[in-house]
Design a protein around this motif. Structure first.
Motif, PDB file in Angstrom:
ATOM      1  N   ALA A 143       0.812  -1.219   0.000  1.00  0.00           N
ATOM      2  CA  ALA A 143       0.000   0.000   0.000  1.00  0.00           C
ATOM      3  C   ALA A 143       0.842   1.264   0.000  1.00  0.00           C
ATOM      4  O   ALA A 143       1.926   1.318   0.586  1.00  0.00           O
ATOM      5  CB  ALA A 143      -0.920   0.000   1.214  1.00  0.00           C
ATOM      6  N   LEU A 144       0.312   2.287  -0.649  1.00  0.00           N
ATOM      7  CA  LEU A 144       0.797   3.652  -0.535  1.00  0.00           C
ATOM      8  C   LEU A 144      -0.065   4.257   0.569  1.00  0.00           C
ATOM      9  O   LEU A 144      -1.270   4.452   0.389  1.00  0.00           O
ATOM     10  CB  LEU A 144       0.610   4.380  -1.864  1.00  0.00           C
ATOM     11  CG  LEU A 144       1.146   5.798  -1.978  1.00  0.00           C
ATOM     12  CD1 LEU A 144       2.659   5.829  -1.749  1.00  0.00           C
ATOM     13  CD2 LEU A 144       0.824   6.359  -3.356  1.00  0.00           C
ATOM     14  N   VAL A 145       0.525   4.502   1.727  1.00  0.00           N
ATOM     15  CA  VAL A 145      -0.230   4.830   2.937  1.00  0.00           C
ATOM     16  C   VAL A 145      -0.224   6.334   3.216  1.00  0.00           C
ATOM     17  O   VAL A 145       0.835   6.924   3.373  1.00  0.00           O
ATOM     18  CB  VAL A 145       0.357   4.077   4.156  1.00  0.00           C
ATOM     19  CG1 VAL A 145      -0.397   4.409   5.423  1.00  0.00           C
ATOM     20  CG2 VAL A 145       0.366   2.575   3.903  1.00  0.00           C
ATOM     21  N   PRO A 146      -1.414   6.962   3.283  1.00  0.00           N
ATOM     22  CA  PRO A 146      -1.500   8.391   3.596  1.00  0.00           C
ATOM     23  C   PRO A 146      -1.470   8.640   5.106  1.00  0.00           C
ATOM     24  O   PRO A 146      -2.192   8.003   5.864  1.00  0.00           O
ATOM     25  CB  PRO A 146      -2.849   8.813   3.027  1.00  0.00           C
ATOM     26  CG  PRO A 146      -3.509   7.595   2.514  1.00  0.00           C
ATOM     27  CD  PRO A 146      -2.682   6.412   2.852  1.00  0.00           C
ATOM     28  N   LEU A 147      -0.630   9.588   5.511  1.00  0.00           N
ATOM     29  CA  LEU A 147      -0.531   9.989   6.912  1.00  0.00           C
ATOM     30  C   LEU A 147      -0.746  11.487   7.025  1.00  0.00           C
ATOM     31  O   LEU A 147      -0.426  12.237   6.098  1.00  0.00           O
ATOM     32  CB  LEU A 147       0.836   9.615   7.481  1.00  0.00           C
ATOM     33  CG  LEU A 147       1.197   8.130   7.415  1.00  0.00           C
ATOM     34  CD1 LEU A 147       2.650   7.913   7.796  1.00  0.00           C
ATOM     35  CD2 LEU A 147       0.278   7.321   8.301  1.00  0.00           C
ATOM     36  N   LEU A 148      -1.244  11.918   8.181  1.00  0.00           N
ATOM     37  CA  LEU A 148      -1.601  13.314   8.373  1.00  0.00           C
ATOM     38  C   LEU A 148      -0.393  14.248   8.336  1.00  0.00           C
ATOM     39  O   LEU A 148      -0.441  15.298   7.712  1.00  0.00           O
ATOM     40  CB  LEU A 148      -2.351  13.463   9.697  1.00  0.00           C
ATOM     41  CG  LEU A 148      -3.242  14.659   9.870  1.00  0.00           C
ATOM     42  CD1 LEU A 148      -4.218  14.817   8.722  1.00  0.00           C
ATOM     43  CD2 LEU A 148      -3.995  14.565  11.183  1.00  0.00           C
ATOM     44  N   ASP A 149       0.687  13.887   9.003  1.00  0.00           N
ATOM     45  CA  ASP A 149       1.862  14.760   9.020  1.00  0.00           C
ATOM     46  C   ASP A 149       3.087  13.989   9.513  1.00  0.00           C
ATOM     47  O   ASP A 149       3.038  12.776   9.718  1.00  0.00           O
ATOM     48  CB  ASP A 149       1.611  16.016   9.859  1.00  0.00           C
ATOM     49  CG  ASP A 149       1.251  15.721  11.312  1.00  0.00           C
ATOM     50  OD1 ASP A 149       1.724  14.706  11.869  1.00  0.00           O
ATOM     51  OD2 ASP A 149       0.494  16.514  11.896  1.00  0.00           O
TER      52      ASP A 149
END
Length: 186
Positions: A143-149
């Protein structure tokens, strides 16, 4: 006796074909007309949140988007048309090459939405740190994982690893290939 058996089988086949012709369009099978992908049945709501329907299909791979609530995401065009995706990787490919995957010009892109990994919160993908090469497996594989910051990045990497982190605006075809070993338009 054989004639009755064949007649019964033919009747069953006819019934199944009729059933398929009626239900496939409802399930989103029309998403691939060979020319243009089908947009989502509903646009983002007034709070810029996804409204995924059971018939929405990923325009890149054809998977049913609603089946992947931890990974699904969206792109909204300037005319409010919204496309839903099974995972961030399919969305990013479409964001980078909308002419290939969405049949639209780049200047029509308005907003990419992803689900932040830890909270599930729907955020603008341009604000997310995207991590590749962790132990997180999505519907399409790694997965290409999105994180907030950056704070979330530190915690995520401690728990799951991650070889590369990138912002959406930093992604190019070459960078995608570096990260994934695949061409963006495969």
């Amino acid at each position: 006796m054989l004639k009755r058996f064949i007649k019964k089988i033919m009747g069953t086949i006819a019934l199944l074909l009729t059933f398929a012709l009626v239900l496939l369009p409802i399930a989103g099978a029309e998403a691939f007309d060979g020319k243009h992908p089908q947009s989502g049945l509903k646009p983002l709501d007034e709070n810029r949140q996804m409204q995924i329907s059971p018939g929405d299909r990923c325009p890149v791979c054809g998977m049913t988007v609603i089946q992947y609530p931890k990974f699904n995401c969206a792109i909204q065009l300037k005319n409010a048309t919204t496309y839903y995706f099974c995972t961030t990787g399919c969305m990013v490919r479409s964001w980078m090459h909308p002419e290939i995957y969405l049949g639209t010009a780049r200047d029509m892109l308005e907003r990419p939405i992803v689900r932040e990994y830890f909270s599930g919160q729907q955020i603008d993908a341009r604000d997310a740190v995207l991590v590749y090469g962790s132990d997180v497996i999505g519907p399409m594989g790694p997965a290409l994982v999105p994180l907030l910051d950056e704070r979330y990045l530190t915690v995520f990497k401690r728990r799951h690893g991650g070889k590369t982190q990138v912002l959406l605006k930093e992604l190019t075809d070459d960078r995608w290939y570096e990260m994934t070993g695949k061409k963006i338009a495969e």
